[in-house]
Design an enzyme around this catalytic site. Sequence first.
Site, mmCIF file in Angstrom:
data_model
loop_
_atom_site.group_PDB
_atom_site.id
_atom_site.type_symbol
_atom_site.label_atom_id
_atom_site.label_comp_id
_atom_site.label_asym_id
_atom_site.label_seq_id
_atom_site.Cartn_x
_atom_site.Cartn_y
_atom_site.Cartn_z
ATOM 1 N N LYS A 87 0.853 -1.192 0.000
ATOM 2 C CA LYS A 87 0.000 0.000 0.000
ATOM 3 C C LYS A 87 0.887 1.239 0.000
ATOM 4 C CE LYS A 87 -4.284 1.262 2.336
ATOM 5 N NZ LYS A 87 -5.034 1.083 3.594
HETATM 6 C C1 E4P Z 1 -8.253 1.752 3.914
HETATM 7 O O1 E4P Z 1 -7.520 1.331 3.090
HETATM 8 C C2 E4P Z 1 -8.091 3.042 4.589
HETATM 9 O O2 E4P Z 1 -6.857 3.112 5.200
HETATM 10 C C3 E4P Z 1 -9.216 3.243 5.563
HETATM 11 O O3 E4P Z 1 -10.409 2.784 4.970
HETATM 12 C C4 E4P Z 1 -9.349 4.629 6.110
HETATM 13 O O4 E4P Z 1 -10.554 4.710 6.851
HETATM 14 P P1 E4P Z 1 -10.882 5.918 7.860
HETATM 15 O O5 E4P Z 1 -11.157 7.132 7.047
HETATM 16 O O6 E4P Z 1 -12.118 5.456 8.587
HETATM 17 O O7 E4P Z 1 -9.690 6.069 8.742
#
Ligand code: E4P
Length: 217
Positions: A87
């Site tokens: 990622k």
């Molecule tokens: C996923 O890949 C993201 O890191 C995550 O969905 C972020 O979510 P949040 O906005 O609730 O922190």
Amino acid sequence: MKFFIDTANLSQIKEANDLGILDGVTTNPSLMAKEGIRGTDAINQHYLTICEMVDGPVSAEVLGTTFEGIVEEGKKLALIHKNIVVKVPMIKDGIKAIKWFTDNGIQTNCTLVFSAGQAILAAKAGATYVSPFIGRIDDGSWDGVQLISQIVNIYNTQGFMTEVLAASIRNPLHIVRCAEAGADVCTCPLPSILGLLKHPLTDLGLQQFLIDAKSMQ
Ligand code: E4P
């Protein structure tokens, strides 16, 4: 639409996986820190444990922000397990690194995406997944699901192979609307997945069926 769970919590991952509908997992540094994981060895071990629990892609986020740093970290993360997806944040060096990973057969998830232009760049670099953060967009009074529709439309029109992974899901309606919008994947917290089960008429109907079933015995 594939279902990923958006957590680093092992018991929540197990609960979702036991439902039989889980296709993968996404994590981020905030979710990992929340589980109290500290140090490279513990981080890598945690990713391995998740990969051994769930038979599907597991997104592991790099912590570096330079091209060299992201590539070094990503190469090591990819060695942990064949299902690791590296990622990478949507920054200039991140895009360069995604292209490098694409050319070297390493799967990527381009994260922190908030616009169609960013999603086009991620696809051009060959990202396996692009993660628009719809909940955070809604928080600013824009429409996150509208962005999912726009990116899906652009990718279909242009023939981009990158999968649209709707992230920052906050509730079950987000999941339903992302499915309508044509997202390839929705990564959700466990309560949002379980919220899909809920309907008062289901509860009332079952209550009556159980009463009538008892009267037949
Ligand atoms: C996923 O890949 C993201 O890191 C995550 O969905 C972020 O979510 P949040 O906005 O609730 O922190």
